[in-house]
Design an enzyme around this catalytic site. Structure first.
Site, mmCIF file in Angstrom:
data_model
loop_
_atom_site.group_PDB
_atom_site.id
_atom_site.type_symbol
_atom_site.label_atom_id
_atom_site.label_comp_id
_atom_site.label_asym_id
_atom_site.label_seq_id
_atom_site.Cartn_x
_atom_site.Cartn_y
_atom_site.Cartn_z
ATOM 1 N N CYS A 8 0.838 -1.207 0.000
ATOM 2 C CA CYS A 8 0.000 0.000 0.000
ATOM 3 C C CYS A 8 0.871 1.253 0.000
ATOM 4 O O CYS A 8 1.693 1.460 0.900
ATOM 5 C CB CYS A 8 -0.905 -0.021 1.229
ATOM 6 S SG CYS A 8 -1.797 1.509 1.469
ATOM 7 N N CYS A 11 0.438 3.368 3.180
ATOM 8 C CA CYS A 11 1.147 2.795 4.332
ATOM 9 C C CYS A 11 2.636 3.132 4.239
ATOM 10 O O CYS A 11 3.278 3.453 5.252
ATOM 11 C CB CYS A 11 0.954 1.285 4.399
ATOM 12 S SG CYS A 11 -0.646 0.760 5.057
ATOM 13 N N ASP A 34 -1.179 16.196 -1.994
ATOM 14 C CA ASP A 34 -1.347 15.266 -3.106
ATOM 15 C C ASP A 34 -0.239 15.517 -4.130
ATOM 16 O O ASP A 34 0.109 16.660 -4.437
ATOM 17 C CB ASP A 34 -2.724 15.444 -3.751
ATOM 18 C CG ASP A 34 -3.104 14.269 -4.624
ATOM 19 O OD1 ASP A 34 -3.996 13.509 -4.238
ATOM 20 O OD2 ASP A 34 -2.492 14.113 -5.704
ATOM 21 N N HIS A 50 -3.979 0.901 8.370
ATOM 22 C CA HIS A 50 -4.458 0.563 7.030
ATOM 23 C C HIS A 50 -5.922 0.180 7.077
ATOM 24 O O HIS A 50 -6.294 -0.812 7.696
ATOM 25 C CB HIS A 50 -3.650 -0.584 6.408
ATOM 26 C CG HIS A 50 -4.126 -0.915 5.034
ATOM 27 N ND1 HIS A 50 -3.757 -0.176 3.938
ATOM 28 C CD2 HIS A 50 -4.985 -1.857 4.580
ATOM 29 C CE1 HIS A 50 -4.356 -0.667 2.856
ATOM 30 N NE2 HIS A 50 -5.100 -1.694 3.232
ATOM 31 N N ASN A 94 -13.340 9.231 -2.232
ATOM 32 C CA ASN A 94 -13.638 8.286 -3.311
ATOM 33 C C ASN A 94 -13.624 6.871 -2.732
ATOM 34 O O ASN A 94 -12.687 6.506 -2.017
ATOM 35 C CB ASN A 94 -12.595 8.410 -4.419
ATOM 36 C CG ASN A 94 -12.639 9.771 -5.088
ATOM 37 O OD1 ASN A 94 -13.697 10.369 -5.231
ATOM 38 N ND2 ASN A 94 -11.483 10.274 -5.491
ATOM 39 N N GLY A 100 -14.339 5.961 -8.044
ATOM 40 C CA GLY A 100 -13.108 6.543 -8.585
ATOM 41 C C GLY A 100 -11.904 6.398 -7.670
ATOM 42 O O GLY A 100 -10.926 7.138 -7.797
ATOM 43 N N HIS A 105 -6.346 2.800 0.429
ATOM 44 C CA HIS A 105 -6.111 3.118 1.838
ATOM 45 C C HIS A 105 -6.960 4.368 2.057
ATOM 46 O O HIS A 105 -6.725 5.387 1.385
ATOM 47 C CB HIS A 105 -4.608 3.364 2.077
ATOM 48 C CG HIS A 105 -4.226 3.733 3.475
ATOM 49 N ND1 HIS A 105 -3.195 3.108 4.159
ATOM 50 C CD2 HIS A 105 -4.704 4.681 4.318
ATOM 51 C CE1 HIS A 105 -3.057 3.647 5.361
ATOM 52 N NE2 HIS A 105 -3.969 4.617 5.479
ATOM 53 N N HIS A 107 -8.712 7.649 2.409
ATOM 54 C CA HIS A 107 -8.162 9.012 2.434
ATOM 55 C C HIS A 107 -9.249 10.028 2.160
ATOM 56 O O HIS A 107 -10.154 9.783 1.363
ATOM 57 C CB HIS A 107 -7.009 9.182 1.449
ATOM 58 C CG HIS A 107 -7.309 8.742 0.055
ATOM 59 N ND1 HIS A 107 -7.305 7.408 -0.307
ATOM 60 C CD2 HIS A 107 -7.633 9.436 -1.057
ATOM 61 C CE1 HIS A 107 -7.607 7.304 -1.600
ATOM 62 N NE2 HIS A 107 -7.822 8.523 -2.080
HETATM 63 P P1 5GP Z 1 -8.124 8.420 -5.180
HETATM 64 O O1 5GP Z 1 -8.422 8.452 -6.637
HETATM 65 O O2 5GP Z 1 -7.741 7.043 -4.699
HETATM 66 O O3 5GP Z 1 -9.206 9.055 -4.344
HETATM 67 O O4 5GP Z 1 -6.899 9.391 -4.983
HETATM 68 C C1 5GP Z 1 -5.590 8.981 -4.787
HETATM 69 C C2 5GP Z 1 -4.738 10.238 -4.780
HETATM 70 O O5 5GP Z 1 -3.469 9.888 -4.290
HETATM 71 C C3 5GP Z 1 -4.547 10.868 -6.166
HETATM 72 O O6 5GP Z 1 -5.034 12.203 -6.150
HETATM 73 C C4 5GP Z 1 -3.043 10.792 -6.375
HETATM 74 O O7 5GP Z 1 -2.507 11.945 -7.009
HETATM 75 C C5 5GP Z 1 -2.504 10.652 -4.961
HETATM 76 N N1 5GP Z 1 -1.247 9.899 -4.879
HETATM 77 C C6 5GP Z 1 -0.990 8.683 -5.431
HETATM 78 N N2 5GP Z 1 0.259 8.289 -5.123
HETATM 79 C C7 5GP Z 1 0.797 9.269 -4.345
HETATM 80 C C8 5GP Z 1 2.071 9.430 -3.726
HETATM 81 O O8 5GP Z 1 2.984 8.583 -3.813
HETATM 82 N N3 5GP Z 1 2.260 10.565 -3.001
HETATM 83 C C9 5GP Z 1 1.280 11.524 -2.867
HETATM 84 N N4 5GP Z 1 1.581 12.607 -2.130
HETATM 85 N N5 5GP Z 1 0.069 11.400 -3.444
HETATM 86 C C10 5GP Z 1 -0.162 10.286 -4.181
HETATM 87 ZN ZN ZN Z 2 -2.364 1.308 3.670
#
Ligand code: 5GP
Ligand code: ZN
Length: 120
Positions: A8, A11, A34, A50, A94, A100, A105, A107
């Site tokens: 993850c 994580c 982000d 997690h 999401n 989406g 994990h 958030h």
């Molecule tokens: P989801 O679509 O799952 O709601 O959003 C996941 C978010 O995590 C996305 O906006 C993506 O840009 C962000 N993200 C993915 N990997 C990383 C990372 O390694 N570091 C950071 N800071 N954000 C991440």
């Molecule tokens: Zn996690």
């Protein structure tokens, strides 16, 4: 606290194995910017434990989720969102493929700052 999921990405961020630009950290919650912001302010709040998504949340998580939601306004203003009501921000969780969700994990996205935004 649930064991970290070795696959993850969030994580790994919680454990410091992947670097992040931190917004807030306490014993239960981490917030960080982000990596691909959609808005002038765009940060994520995650439980350190997690939890795959909002779909896994139950009564045992009420205090944690409450703390996260109650912390969001403080962090939003701290990170440059403008005050309510002229300013404000958007909070998004999401959940699952139809929701989406890309990172499994739990958030909370917090978006803010002057429009236009890239998305939304
Ligand atoms: P989801 O679509 O799952 O709601 O959003 C996941 C978010 O995590 C996305 O906006 C993506 O840009 C962000 N993200 C993915 N990997 C990383 C990372 O390694 N570091 C950071 N800071 N954000 C991440
Ligand atoms: Zn996690």
């Amino acid at each position: 606290m649930s064991a970290a999921d070795p696959n993850c990405v969030f994580c790994k961020i919680v454990e410091g194995k992947i670097p992040s630009r931190k917004v807030h950290e306490d014993d239960e919650i981490l917030a960080f910017h982000d990596i691909h912001p959609w808005a002038p302010v765009h940060f994520l709040m995650v439980p350190k434990q997690h939890l795959a998504s909002l779909a896994q949340v139950g009564p045992q998580h009420e205090a944690l989720l409450g703390r996260m939601m109650a912390l969001a306004p403080k962090l939003a203003l701290q990170e440059g969102c403008r005050p309510y009501p002229q300013g404000g921000w958007r909070v998004v969780i999401n959940t699952g493929d139809d929701g989406g969700q890309e990172v499994h994990h739990l958030h909370i996205h917090v978006f803010g700052g002057p429009r236009p935004w890239l998305k939304g």
